[in-house]
Write a protein that holds these residues in place. Structure first.
Motif, PDB file in Angstrom:
ATOM      1  N   PHE A  33      77.614  43.978  57.032  1.00  0.00           N
ATOM      2  CA  PHE A  33      77.701  45.157  57.886  1.00  0.00           C
ATOM      3  C   PHE A  33      76.991  46.309  57.183  1.00  0.00           C
ATOM      4  O   PHE A  33      77.170  46.500  55.993  1.00  0.00           O
ATOM      5  CB  PHE A  33      79.165  45.537  58.134  1.00  0.00           C
ATOM      6  N   ALA A  34      76.213  47.053  57.954  1.00  0.00           N
ATOM      7  CA  ALA A  34      75.485  48.181  57.379  1.00  0.00           C
ATOM      8  C   ALA A  34      75.886  49.502  58.014  1.00  0.00           C
ATOM      9  O   ALA A  34      75.193  50.494  57.870  1.00  0.00           O
ATOM     10  CB  ALA A  34      73.985  47.955  57.524  1.00  0.00           C
ATOM     11  N   GLY A  35      76.992  49.532  58.693  1.00  0.00           N
ATOM     12  CA  GLY A  35      77.476  50.774  59.256  1.00  0.00           C
ATOM     13  C   GLY A  35      76.979  50.964  60.676  1.00  0.00           C
ATOM     14  O   GLY A  35      76.273  50.115  61.198  1.00  0.00           O
ATOM     15  N   PRO A  36      77.366  52.041  61.315  1.00  0.00           N
ATOM     16  CA  PRO A  36      78.221  53.088  60.772  1.00  0.00           C
ATOM     17  C   PRO A  36      79.657  52.589  60.570  1.00  0.00           C
ATOM     18  O   PRO A  36      80.099  51.665  61.237  1.00  0.00           O
ATOM     19  CB  PRO A  36      78.172  54.176  61.841  1.00  0.00           C
ATOM     20  N   PHE A  37      80.333  53.217  59.614  1.00  0.00           N
ATOM     21  CA  PHE A  37      81.688  52.837  59.265  1.00  0.00           C
ATOM     22  C   PHE A  37      82.657  53.952  59.622  1.00  0.00           C
ATOM     23  O   PHE A  37      82.318  55.118  59.519  1.00  0.00           O
ATOM     24  CB  PHE A  37      81.809  52.563  57.763  1.00  0.00           C
ATOM     25  N   THR A  38      83.869  53.566  59.999  1.00  0.00           N
ATOM     26  CA  THR A  38      84.963  54.498  60.210  1.00  0.00           C
ATOM     27  C   THR A  38      86.058  54.129  59.213  1.00  0.00           C
ATOM     28  O   THR A  38      86.427  52.953  59.123  1.00  0.00           O
ATOM     29  CB  THR A  38      85.516  54.384  61.645  1.00  0.00           C
ATOM     30  N   ASP A  43      91.504  52.027  52.088  1.00  0.00           N
ATOM     31  CA  ASP A  43      90.825  50.806  51.650  1.00  0.00           C
ATOM     32  C   ASP A  43      90.403  49.904  52.805  1.00  0.00           C
ATOM     33  O   ASP A  43      90.068  48.739  52.609  1.00  0.00           O
ATOM     34  CB  ASP A  43      91.697  50.017  50.662  1.00  0.00           C
ATOM     35  N   THR A  44      90.392  50.451  54.023  1.00  0.00           N
ATOM     36  CA  THR A  44      90.006  49.673  55.201  1.00  0.00           C
ATOM     37  C   THR A  44      88.986  50.440  56.022  1.00  0.00           C
ATOM     38  O   THR A  44      89.161  51.622  56.295  1.00  0.00           O
ATOM     39  CB  THR A  44      91.239  49.360  56.084  1.00  0.00           C
ATOM     40  N   LEU A  45      87.930  49.729  56.405  1.00  0.00           N
ATOM     41  CA  LEU A  45      86.874  50.296  57.235  1.00  0.00           C
ATOM     42  C   LEU A  45      86.836  49.571  58.577  1.00  0.00           C
ATOM     43  O   LEU A  45      87.291  48.431  58.686  1.00  0.00           O
ATOM     44  CB  LEU A  45      85.509  50.130  56.554  1.00  0.00           C
ATOM     45  N   LEU A  46      86.242  50.232  59.553  1.00  0.00           N
ATOM     46  CA  LEU A  46      86.002  49.633  60.849  1.00  0.00           C
ATOM     47  C   LEU A  46      84.501  49.707  61.097  1.00  0.00           C
ATOM     48  O   LEU A  46      83.896  50.773  60.937  1.00  0.00           O
ATOM     49  CB  LEU A  46      86.773  50.392  61.935  1.00  0.00           C
ATOM     50  N   ALA A  47      83.900  48.564  61.444  1.00  0.00           N
ATOM     51  CA  ALA A  47      82.469  48.521  61.738  1.00  0.00           C
ATOM     52  C   ALA A  47      82.228  47.485  62.822  1.00  0.00           C
ATOM     53  O   ALA A  47      82.649  46.331  62.692  1.00  0.00           O
ATOM     54  CB  ALA A  47      81.662  48.159  60.495  1.00  0.00           C
ATOM     55  N   SER A  48      81.592  47.891  63.892  1.00  0.00           N
ATOM     56  CA  SER A  48      81.267  46.985  65.003  1.00  0.00           C
ATOM     57  C   SER A  48      82.495  46.221  65.484  1.00  0.00           C
ATOM     58  O   SER A  48      82.429  45.024  65.774  1.00  0.00           O
ATOM     59  CB  SER A  48      80.169  46.007  64.590  1.00  0.00           C
ATOM     60  N   ASP A  82      90.449  60.223  53.598  1.00  0.00           N
ATOM     61  CA  ASP A  82      89.427  61.263  53.692  1.00  0.00           C
ATOM     62  C   ASP A  82      88.314  61.034  52.676  1.00  0.00           C
ATOM     63  O   ASP A  82      87.134  61.225  52.987  1.00  0.00           O
ATOM     64  CB  ASP A  82      90.044  62.644  53.504  1.00  0.00           C
ATOM     65  N   LEU A  83      88.670  60.615  51.461  1.00  0.00           N
ATOM     66  CA  LEU A  83      87.655  60.318  50.449  1.00  0.00           C
ATOM     67  C   LEU A  83      86.782  59.157  50.908  1.00  0.00           C
ATOM     68  O   LEU A  83      85.552  59.230  50.829  1.00  0.00           O
ATOM     69  CB  LEU A  83      88.295  59.989  49.105  1.00  0.00           C
ATOM     70  N   VAL A  88      81.595  56.988  52.834  1.00  0.00           N
ATOM     71  CA  VAL A  88      80.798  56.143  53.731  1.00  0.00           C
ATOM     72  C   VAL A  88      79.853  56.961  54.590  1.00  0.00           C
ATOM     73  O   VAL A  88      78.808  56.458  55.013  1.00  0.00           O
ATOM     74  CB  VAL A  88      81.659  55.193  54.602  1.00  0.00           C
ATOM     75  N   ASP A  89      80.183  58.224  54.823  1.00  0.00           N
ATOM     76  CA  ASP A  89      79.293  59.090  55.593  1.00  0.00           C
ATOM     77  C   ASP A  89      78.117  59.580  54.752  1.00  0.00           C
ATOM     78  O   ASP A  89      77.064  59.931  55.296  1.00  0.00           O
ATOM     79  CB  ASP A  89      80.048  60.300  56.149  1.00  0.00           C
ATOM     80  N   ALA A  90      78.269  59.600  53.433  1.00  0.00           N
ATOM     81  CA  ALA A  90      77.263  60.192  52.551  1.00  0.00           C
ATOM     82  C   ALA A  90      76.125  59.242  52.183  1.00  0.00           C
ATOM     83  O   ALA A  90      75.055  59.703  51.791  1.00  0.00           O
ATOM     84  CB  ALA A  90      77.931  60.699  51.269  1.00  0.00           C
TER      85      ALA A  90
END
Length: 187
Positions: A33-38, A43-48, A82-83, A88-90
């Motif tokens: 996965f290359a993002g975008p990520f939420t 320690d958990t992301l959401l992508a697609s 928040d961190l 992941v946004d940066a």
């Protein structure tokens, strides 16, 4: 003796080649996965539509609070999320993994060049190392970064305590509900 040595060397070469082929096949099966990520939590992301759990770290749960050095409580679970969101946004992170946890989240490692997302979170003091990143955790602990600046309950202990409390509450409700219902129907 020379023939035996040659056979041993040839055997090791074949074994090494087989291990490289297996590693290559496993790497090709990895989901990427290359993002975008939420950021769902620390320690958990959401992508697609896929939930991705960062492997090797355990961040405070979203509703978990920690105690600062002065004893005041702060929302360390929200701070961890928040961190992760900021990180992941940066940058353009790429996450990949092949295994799933018991909640069917894909266990991933996320990289941006040589930078490792899990290590960044642990280094900032917003997650404990879960078998990986122990050196980063030791540094964060030594300088009092993030959750290490005060007192906190390890996320795994915090979750376990909440499960016990929920089970006890369910037991009380189950024990009391039939009595209450029978009294209501008697009147």
């Amino acid at each position: 003796m020379t023939k035996r040595l040659r056979d041993v060397v040839l055997g090791f070469a074949i074994l090494a080649l087989a291990l490289l082929i297996i590693a290559k096949l496993e790497n090709e099966q990895a989901l990427r996965f290359a993002g975008p990520f939420t950021a769902v939590d620390g320690d958990t992301l959401l992508a697609s539509g896929e939930r991705l759990r960062l492997e090797g770290i355990d961040a405070p749960e979203l509703s978990q609070t920690c105690d600062a050095a002065d004893g005041s409580a702060y929302p360390c679970g929200e701070d961890a999320r928040d961190l992760l969101s900021t990180l992941v946004d940066a940058r353009a992170w790429e996450c990949s993994g092949t295994r799933r946890d018991r909640y069917q989240r894909l266990l991933v490692l996320c990289k941006a060049g040589t930078d490792d997302l899990g290590e960044r979170i642990v280094s900032a003091g917003f997650a404990v190392a879960d078998g990986r990143y122990l050196a980063a955790e030791a540094k964060a602990r030594a300088v009092g970064e993030g959750i290490w600046r005060g007192r906190f309950e390890r996320p795994s202990d915090w979750r376990r305590q909440r499960q016990i409390e929920e089970a006890e509450l369910a037991g009380w409700v189950e024990a009391l509900l039939p009595r209450w219902m029978s009294r209501w129907f008697e009147e």
